[in-house]
Design an enzyme around this catalytic site. Structure first.
Site, PDB file in Angstrom:
ATOM      1  N   ALA A  75       0.847  -1.195   0.000  1.00 30.08           N
ATOM      2  CA  ALA A  75       0.000   0.000   0.000  1.00 30.08           C
ATOM      3  C   ALA A  75       0.876   1.237   0.000  1.00 30.08           C
ATOM      4  O   ALA A  75       2.013   1.214   0.488  1.00 30.08           O
ATOM      5  CB  ALA A  75      -0.917   0.001   1.221  1.00 30.08           C
ATOM      6  N   ASP A  76       0.329   2.303  -0.554  1.00 29.92           N
ATOM      7  CA  ASP A  76       1.021   3.588  -0.493  1.00 29.92           C
ATOM      8  C   ASP A  76      -0.004   4.708  -0.388  1.00 29.92           C
ATOM      9  O   ASP A  76      -1.062   4.648  -1.010  1.00 29.92           O
ATOM     10  CB  ASP A  76       1.911   3.817  -1.710  1.00 29.92           C
ATOM     11  CG  ASP A  76       2.855   4.979  -1.460  1.00 29.92           C
ATOM     12  OD1 ASP A  76       3.799   4.803  -0.656  1.00 29.92           O
ATOM     13  OD2 ASP A  76       2.613   6.068  -2.001  1.00 29.92           O
TER      14      ASP A  76
END
Length: 196
Positions: A75-76
């Site tokens: 995730a970012d």
């Protein structure tokens, strides 16, 4: 709700992402992944978060031994003001500049989630709009002194003292924290369906 989703590897050392996965009963192995988080020239914010989420997931896949590999979730999160990405501040001074930019206005928080099981990858994107009240100098100074936002995109943590600054949130609270649970649940549910 343990057992609803298959075990995975999480390509993140973020305590917030770990707590959010645990909240929905996901069994996971934590992987310490390092990727270059520099934006590419003229890269759009959505492309940026998708690229990094996938890079983290793929790096996590490659880090595991071939035998017994788990699907990897990456995730970012990016805070975006006027189409400009505000990443993690390099220092307290930069955090102060970011808080000043966020003060008294709305911004977007984009969190991309990628799940890979080798060559195949799936993605989801959470887009939230967060509105900050106008911050006083004393509020900014106190928040900077706390150190809370120094390792966070946009220099703030919604789940901490910065919650006092947020007058409105449209979207996903967990997405602003760094792992949108609805979108993550969709990806993990799809993975579970394919295993049947």
């Amino acid at each position: 709700m343990r057992g609803l989703f298959p075990p995975i590897a999480l390509a993140s050392t973020s305590p917030r992402r770990q707590a959010l996965l645990a909240q929905i009963g996901v069994e996971f192995k934590r992987l310490d992944i390092k990727v270059d988080e520099s934006p590419q020239p003229a890269e759009r914010p959505t492309s940026y978060v998708y690229r990094l989420a996938l890079a983290k997931a793929r790096a996590g896949w490659g880090q595991q031994p071939p035998r017994g590999r788990l699907p990897v979730l990456g995730a970012d999160t990016a805070v975006v003001v006027e189409n400009e990405i505000l990443g993690k501040p390099a220092d307290r001074a930069q955090a102060g500049v970011m808080l000043t930019r966020l003060s008294g206005r709305s911004h977007q928080v984009l969190t991309a989630v990628a799940l890979t099981n080798g060559d195949e990858a799936q993605y989801r994107l959470s887009v939230s709009t967060v509105t900050f009240k106008r911050l006083t100098k004393d509020e900014c100074e106190a928040y900077l002194a706390s150190g809370e936002g120094l390792d966070k995109a946009g220099a703030y943590a919604i789940q901490g003292w910065a919650a006092l600054f947020i007058s409105r949130l449209e979207g996903s609270y967990s997405g602003v924290m760094g792992l949108p649970l609805y979108e993550t649940g969709e990806l993990l549910g799809n993975l579970q369906e394919r295993k049947k």
